[in-house]
Motif scaffolding. Structure first.
Motif, PDB file in Angstrom:
ATOM      1  N   UNK A 294     -52.697  12.719 -73.289  1.00  0.00           N
ATOM      2  CA  UNK A 294     -53.741  13.438 -72.779  1.00  0.00           C
ATOM      3  C   UNK A 294     -53.605  14.301 -71.615  1.00  0.00           C
ATOM      4  N   UNK A 295     -52.908  13.517 -70.506  1.00  0.00           N
ATOM      5  CA  UNK A 295     -52.681  14.353 -69.352  1.00  0.00           C
ATOM      6  C   UNK A 295     -51.673  15.171 -69.264  1.00  0.00           C
ATOM      7  N   UNK A 296     -50.765  14.904 -70.435  1.00  0.00           N
ATOM      8  CA  UNK A 296     -49.763  16.335 -70.606  1.00  0.00           C
ATOM      9  C   UNK A 296     -50.302  17.330 -71.610  1.00  0.00           C
ATOM     10  N   UNK A 297     -50.930  16.934 -72.196  1.00  0.00           N
ATOM     11  CA  UNK A 297     -51.545  18.055 -73.073  1.00  0.00           C
ATOM     12  C   UNK A 297     -52.639  18.991 -72.295  1.00  0.00           C
ATOM     13  N   UNK A 298     -53.002  18.249 -71.222  1.00  0.00           N
ATOM     14  CA  UNK A 298     -54.183  19.017 -70.411  1.00  0.00           C
ATOM     15  C   UNK A 298     -53.563  19.940 -69.477  1.00  0.00           C
ATOM     16  N   UNK A 299     -52.322  20.136 -69.326  1.00  0.00           N
ATOM     17  CA  UNK A 299     -51.542  21.119 -68.645  1.00  0.00           C
ATOM     18  C   UNK A 299     -51.525  22.263 -69.378  1.00  0.00           C
ATOM     19  N   UNK A 300     -51.956  23.376 -68.425  1.00  0.00           N
ATOM     20  CA  UNK A 300     -51.840  24.839 -69.180  1.00  0.00           C
ATOM     21  C   UNK A 300     -50.470  25.151 -69.570  1.00  0.00           C
ATOM     22  N   UNK A 301     -50.331  25.827 -70.790  1.00  0.00           N
ATOM     23  CA  UNK A 301     -49.372  26.325 -71.420  1.00  0.00           C
ATOM     24  C   UNK A 301     -48.519  27.548 -70.861  1.00  0.00           C
ATOM     25  N   UNK A 302     -49.137  27.953 -69.858  1.00  0.00           N
ATOM     26  CA  UNK A 302     -48.582  28.977 -69.208  1.00  0.00           C
ATOM     27  C   UNK A 302     -48.153  28.871 -67.866  1.00  0.00           C
ATOM     28  N   UNK A 303     -47.227  29.509 -66.949  1.00  0.00           N
ATOM     29  CA  UNK A 303     -47.014  29.195 -65.615  1.00  0.00           C
ATOM     30  C   UNK A 303     -47.389  30.307 -64.611  1.00  0.00           C
ATOM     31  N   UNK A 304     -46.485  30.999 -63.851  1.00  0.00           N
ATOM     32  CA  UNK A 304     -47.001  31.819 -62.864  1.00  0.00           C
ATOM     33  C   UNK A 304     -47.683  32.963 -63.381  1.00  0.00           C
ATOM     34  N   UNK A 305     -48.516  33.522 -62.567  1.00  0.00           N
ATOM     35  CA  UNK A 305     -49.123  34.755 -62.924  1.00  0.00           C
ATOM     36  C   UNK A 305     -48.240  36.120 -63.232  1.00  0.00           C
ATOM     37  N   UNK A 337     -32.239  22.906 -60.783  1.00  0.00           N
ATOM     38  CA  UNK A 337     -33.184  23.937 -61.365  1.00  0.00           C
ATOM     39  C   UNK A 337     -33.355  23.323 -62.611  1.00  0.00           C
ATOM     40  N   UNK A 338     -32.453  22.839 -63.415  1.00  0.00           N
ATOM     41  CA  UNK A 338     -32.887  22.178 -64.779  1.00  0.00           C
ATOM     42  C   UNK A 338     -33.585  20.890 -64.863  1.00  0.00           C
ATOM     43  N   UNK A 339     -33.915  20.291 -63.420  1.00  0.00           N
ATOM     44  CA  UNK A 339     -34.734  19.141 -63.452  1.00  0.00           C
ATOM     45  C   UNK A 339     -36.138  19.341 -62.988  1.00  0.00           C
ATOM     46  N   UNK A 340     -36.411  20.781 -62.788  1.00  0.00           N
ATOM     47  CA  UNK A 340     -37.730  21.017 -62.243  1.00  0.00           C
ATOM     48  C   UNK A 340     -38.697  20.633 -63.447  1.00  0.00           C
ATOM     49  N   UNK A 341     -39.794  20.285 -62.583  1.00  0.00           N
ATOM     50  CA  UNK A 341     -41.262  19.745 -63.614  1.00  0.00           C
ATOM     51  C   UNK A 341     -41.838  20.841 -64.295  1.00  0.00           C
ATOM     52  N   UNK A 342     -41.987  20.669 -65.582  1.00  0.00           N
ATOM     53  CA  UNK A 342     -42.747  21.468 -66.518  1.00  0.00           C
ATOM     54  C   UNK A 342     -43.246  20.760 -67.697  1.00  0.00           C
ATOM     55  N   UNK A 343     -44.186  21.782 -68.385  1.00  0.00           N
ATOM     56  CA  UNK A 343     -44.814  20.902 -69.470  1.00  0.00           C
ATOM     57  C   UNK A 343     -44.018  20.574 -70.668  1.00  0.00           C
ATOM     58  N   UNK A 344     -42.948  21.750 -70.917  1.00  0.00           N
ATOM     59  CA  UNK A 344     -42.123  21.293 -72.279  1.00  0.00           C
ATOM     60  C   UNK A 344     -41.369  20.136 -71.821  1.00  0.00           C
ATOM     61  N   UNK A 345     -40.685  20.009 -70.681  1.00  0.00           N
ATOM     62  CA  UNK A 345     -39.939  18.880 -70.337  1.00  0.00           C
ATOM     63  C   UNK A 345     -40.761  17.567 -70.446  1.00  0.00           C
ATOM     64  N   UNK A 346     -41.892  17.716 -70.122  1.00  0.00           N
ATOM     65  CA  UNK A 346     -42.809  16.377 -70.086  1.00  0.00           C
ATOM     66  C   UNK A 346     -43.225  15.846 -71.382  1.00  0.00           C
ATOM     67  N   UNK A 347     -43.492  16.888 -72.237  1.00  0.00           N
ATOM     68  CA  UNK A 347     -43.659  16.702 -73.670  1.00  0.00           C
ATOM     69  C   UNK A 347     -42.288  15.841 -74.327  1.00  0.00           C
ATOM     70  N   UNK A 348     -41.561  16.734 -74.204  1.00  0.00           N
ATOM     71  CA  UNK A 348     -40.261  16.014 -74.891  1.00  0.00           C
ATOM     72  C   UNK A 348     -39.846  14.908 -74.159  1.00  0.00           C
ATOM     73  N   UNK A 349     -40.133  14.627 -73.037  1.00  0.00           N
ATOM     74  CA  UNK A 349     -39.892  13.149 -72.396  1.00  0.00           C
ATOM     75  C   UNK A 349     -40.595  12.175 -73.152  1.00  0.00           C
ATOM     76  N   UNK A 350     -41.928  12.431 -73.334  1.00  0.00           N
ATOM     77  CA  UNK A 350     -42.997  11.597 -73.856  1.00  0.00           C
ATOM     78  C   UNK A 350     -42.540  11.197 -75.181  1.00  0.00           C
ATOM     79  N   UNK A 351     -42.083  11.995 -76.083  1.00  0.00           N
ATOM     80  CA  UNK A 351     -41.456  12.067 -77.117  1.00  0.00           C
ATOM     81  C   UNK A 351     -40.186  10.960 -77.444  1.00  0.00           C
ATOM     82  N   UNK A 352     -39.391  11.231 -76.431  1.00  0.00           N
ATOM     83  CA  UNK A 352     -38.151  10.479 -76.516  1.00  0.00           C
ATOM     84  C   UNK A 352     -38.207   9.118 -75.745  1.00  0.00           C
TER      85      UNK A 352
END
Length: 846
Positions: A294-305, A337-352
């Motif tokens: 739920x904490x991962x899903x609460x992350x907004x799906x957009x980044x910088x303005x 740069x590929x290891x930077x934190x993001x919502x997509x990488x977090x969700x994929x890590x939760x599944x894996x």
């Protein structure tokens, strides 16, 4: 300053002063002893002296004396017995804490609320003093950690956020000085496990108290302190400390609305619990996994303005790198740069990693609906019941007591926002225009005003493109470039017109091939170089600012050093003046001691007298008690006799009352009969004719008597007025006579002065003043009258020289008014006007 070769004598002297109520003098005696040269070598009696010294310091709230004493005692115990110093320091903290608690108890009993604040302030100053004395000393690091923990609990118990910030800053400076002054003696070594564990425990306690007080900025700085310690020693702390670390990070990031970092912190916390907590139950594991998802899903799906500059992007990148290091505990500070934190990488890590499979079924269904399924018209209705069930999940983890209570309801508002964003994204792919009422029906768990706020934020971050028209009641989706379609025709016409103008002005270069078109690749390269140069300039400016900051820090240190030296010099001068003052006061104290001995002797005599008085009082009390018993026995014996006499007297009083009442009735009856007879007699008299005549005769007689009395009073008043008139006449005559006498004497004096000026040949007669004649008359024994003397019979004047010729008072002269006032009639008038004796006495004196 008194000099004691034996420290125990100083302690005895202090006890004597305390017994007579002179605690300030006793403290001064012990302070002089502790700061003397003889106190530098530790001895066993010194500990007892220090314990008594800190007790007096606490009673009198003398923090400065306590600090001086502890520094001296630390230096004396440094190489011999540090246990004794720890005992004295603990005693100081314990006494200050007890005094503060006593003041709080008194305030709870409404005794005096004003006592609390001074004692709390003294306790806080005590903690600061002890931490300053114990800092950066390897032999005292355990006591330093204990005192820091007590200071944290003090700030937590009494809700002192300002003091807590100062305490954290002080400990942060102490750690910085530890790294700065590496050549310091007895410096703690952070590479040692025990030392590192003490410092980490202290920082973790600081982190806990900061979160409990709600000081989230200070809590984040505490996290940075912990991470800095780990970077220094290149070691990872224990798993139990890491659990606390990540649990506090989740609270900090959630409070600061950093949902992405909050979710990563939960993932780390879940991994720690799953790998190191062998007692973790299936229910608690499921609840932890649900929190992570739920904490991962609460992350907004957009980044910088949209429209962010490159500088803002670089700043955000640095912040992300810093947060990634704090969360991942990467001590090398290297992140690709590929290891930077993001919502997509977090969700994929939760599944894996299988975290999603450990979550509850409601959380799994919600994840699939929001991330994988595409049912925009049913998304709102299908999500609402899942959110309702999720909001009821949560509770305390029984097998993980170190973690805070998990409540999944805190993620429901963020999940509603995410569901709305997903729905708007899906609807924008299906529709170009949709009615507002229909869109509001698709989001049953939010009002349309909230949907508008979410859509504004989404458009700002370039997540969707939409426009709400409240006038027509429609929502329009599509690419923002469509808004410029209406301007295409005017721009085309303007371009054609400008081409015609160019052809008219430059006919030779009318062909398109002749126009020099700048190379786009070169422009991009130049712009890229310009940006690199700007970045280099910014970095140089940062380095220059850091260099200036370091120079400022060095100057500040020099200034502080100079100030410290000036303070030490001033302190030495103060100590010298205090020594001189104590030397002067020693003489005064010796005099006071002798007087005190005399007072003690007098006090002993007084006590002996008091003993005698008390003995006499005891005897008198015993006698009074015996007399009291005797009087009580007499009363007990006389009580029945008194009662019998009272009853007999009561019977007699009743009989006497009845007799008096009967007598009063008879007298009243007789009086009534006599009054009736008198009434009949007066009535008969009033009815006769002679009564009227007698009444008139009586009235006339009363009138005559009153007229005679009036005439008498009138006559007396006239006589009184006549007497007053005569008195005024006599007074006027007296005044006239006195004025004449004064005038006559003045003229005689003037003539005498004129005669002296003419000389003796011009006047052979001798002047005889009037008062000489009156004296001669008095000597001759003539009788006095109302003027002081009668006229002399010339007996005194026959032998005297003749008066000056022309003298008004002589025989041949007369007064202006004649001598008629000396006649018998005049004397009679004066004699009848006022008392003769008073006026005669005044005239004779004259």
């Amino acid at each position: 300053m008194a000099i004691f070769f034996n420290p125990e004598n100083a302690l005895k002297r202090a006890e004597e002063l305390i017994n007579v109520g002179q605690k300030q003098d006793a403290l001064q005696v012990l302070h002089d002893l502790i700061t003397s040269r003889g106190f530098r070598a530790w001895q066993k009696p010194h500990e007892k002296i220090m314990l008594r010294f800190v007790e007096l310091c606490v009673d009198l709230k003398m923090g400065r004396f306590a600090k001086d004493g502890l520094i001296q005692y630390r230096n004396s115990c440094q190489q011999v017995n540090m246990t004794s110093f720890e005992e004295v320091t603990n005693q100081l903290v314990r006494l200050a804490t007890e005094k503060a608690e006593e003041a709080l108890d008194k305030e709870a009993l409404d005794v005096d609320g004003l006592e609390v604040t001074p004692w709390l302030k003294f306790l806080w100053e005590t903690y600061r003093t002890v931490l300053e004395i114990l800092r950066n000393n390897s032999k005292l690091q355990a006591l330093y950690a204990i005192t820091a923990h007590k200071a944290f609990q003090f700030c937590k118990k009494y809700k002192r956020p300002t003091e807590f910030r100062r305490l954290c800053e002080t400990m942060r400076n102490n750690l910085a000085n530890l790294d700065k002054y590496r050549d310091q003696r007895d410096r703690p070594d952070l590479t040692e496990p025990e030392t590192l564990q003490l410092y980490l425990d202290t920082r973790f306690e600081q982190l806990k108290v900061a979160t409990e007080l709600g000081l989230w900025q200070e809590a984040f700085r505490s996290v940075e302190d912990i991470y800095g310690l780990m970077c220094v020693v290149k070691k990872t702390p224990k798993s139990s400390l890491l659990v606390v670390y990540y649990s506090k990070l989740t609270e900090i990031f959630w409070t600061s609305s950093s949902h992405l970092y909050h979710a990563y912190a939960w993932l780390k916390l879940f991994s720690l619990q799953k790998n190191f907590n062998k007692k973790l139950s299936e229910k608690d594991l499921q609840l932890l996994a649900s929190s992570v998802v739920l904490a991962a899903l609460s992350v907004p799906p957009f980044g910088q303005a949209r429209g962010a500059s490159r500088l803002e992007f670089e700043t955000e990148k640095e912040g992300n790198l810093k947060m990634a290091n704090l969360i991942g505990f990467n001590l090398e500070l290297k992140f690709e740069s590929r290891d930077m934190l993001s919502r997509e990488s977090l969700l994929s890590e939760l599944v894996s990693s299988g975290v999603l499979s450990c979550a509850t079924q409601e959380v799994k269904d919600l994840y699939h609906q929001l991330e994988h399924e595409f049912h925009p018209l049913d998304l709102g209705s299908d999500t609402k019941p899942l959110l309702d069930r999720i909001s009821k999940l949560g509770g305390k983890l029984s097998t993980a007591p170190s973690l805070p209570e998990v409540q999944l309801s805190q993620y429901v508002p963020s999940l509603k926002k995410l569901a709305t964003l997903k729905l708007l994204q899906h609807v924008s792919k299906m529709y170009q225009t949709i009615r507002i009422e229909f869109l509001a029906q698709l989001v049953p768990f939010l009002d349309f005003s909230d949907v508008e706020k979410i859509s504004v934020e989404a458009v700002k971050h370039n997540f969707i493109a939409m426009k709400v028209d409240h006038v027509k009641g429609f929502v329009t989706f599509g690419n923002l470039g469509n808004e410029s379609d209406g301007l295409s025709d005017p721009l085309t016409i303007f371009a054609e017109t400008m081409n015609k103008v160019r052809a008219m002005l430059f006919p030779a270069s009318s062909k398109l091939g002749d126009i020099v078109v700048p190379n786009l690749e070169e422009t991009v390269e130049k712009e890229h170089k310009r940006l690199l140069a700007r970045q280099s300039f910014i970095e140089k400016r940062k380095e220059e600012q850091e260099r200036q900051l370091l120079e400022m820090e060095h100057e500040e240190e020099k200034r502080k050093l100079t100030l410290r030296m000036q303070t030490e010099e001033a302190e030495q001068k103060r100590l010298a003046s205090e020594v001189e003052e104590r030397r002067r006061q020693r003489i005064l104290r010796e005099i006071e001691e002798r007087e005190l001995e005399k007072a003690k002797a007098l006090l002993e005599n007084t006590e002996n007298h008091q003993i005698k008085v008390e003995e006499m009082e005891r005897k008198l009390l015993k006698l009074a008690k015996r007399m009291d018993h005797l009087e009580r026995a007499k009363r007990e014996e006389s009580t029945p006799l008194i009662e019998a006499a009272y009853q007999q007297r009561l019977v007699e009083e009743i009989e006497s009352h009845e007799q008096e009442q009967q007598r009063e009735v008879e007298l009243s009856r007789e009086r009534h009969e006599s009054e009736l007879k008198e009434k009949r007699r007066v009535t008969r008299m009033l009815s006769s004719e002679s009564f009227v005549e007698n009444m008139v005769i009586f009235q006339n007689r009363v009138i005559r008597l009153r007229e005679a009395e009036f005439e008498r009073q009138k006559r007396e008043k006239e006589e009184h007025l006549q007497a007053r008139k005569q008195e005024r006449d006599v007074k006027r005559k007296k005044i006239y006579y006195l004025k004449c006498e004064e005038e006559r004497i003045r003229k005689l004096q003037e003539e005498e002065e004129a005669r002296k000026q003419r000389g003796p040949s011009q006047s052979s007669a001798k002047y005889i003043p009037k008062f000489r004649l009156s004296q001669a008359t008095e000597v001759s024994g003539s009788s006095d009258d109302q003027w002081g003397s009668r006229r002399p019979q010339h007996s005194g004047r026959n032998n005297a020289p003749p008066l000056v010729e022309g003298d008004q008072c002589g025989n041949g002269g007369e007064r202006p008014g004649g001598d008629s006032w000396r006649s018998e009639e005049g004397r009679y008038a004066f004699r009848s006007g006022s008392p003769r004796s008073s006026f005669s006495s005044r005239t004779s004196q004259r």
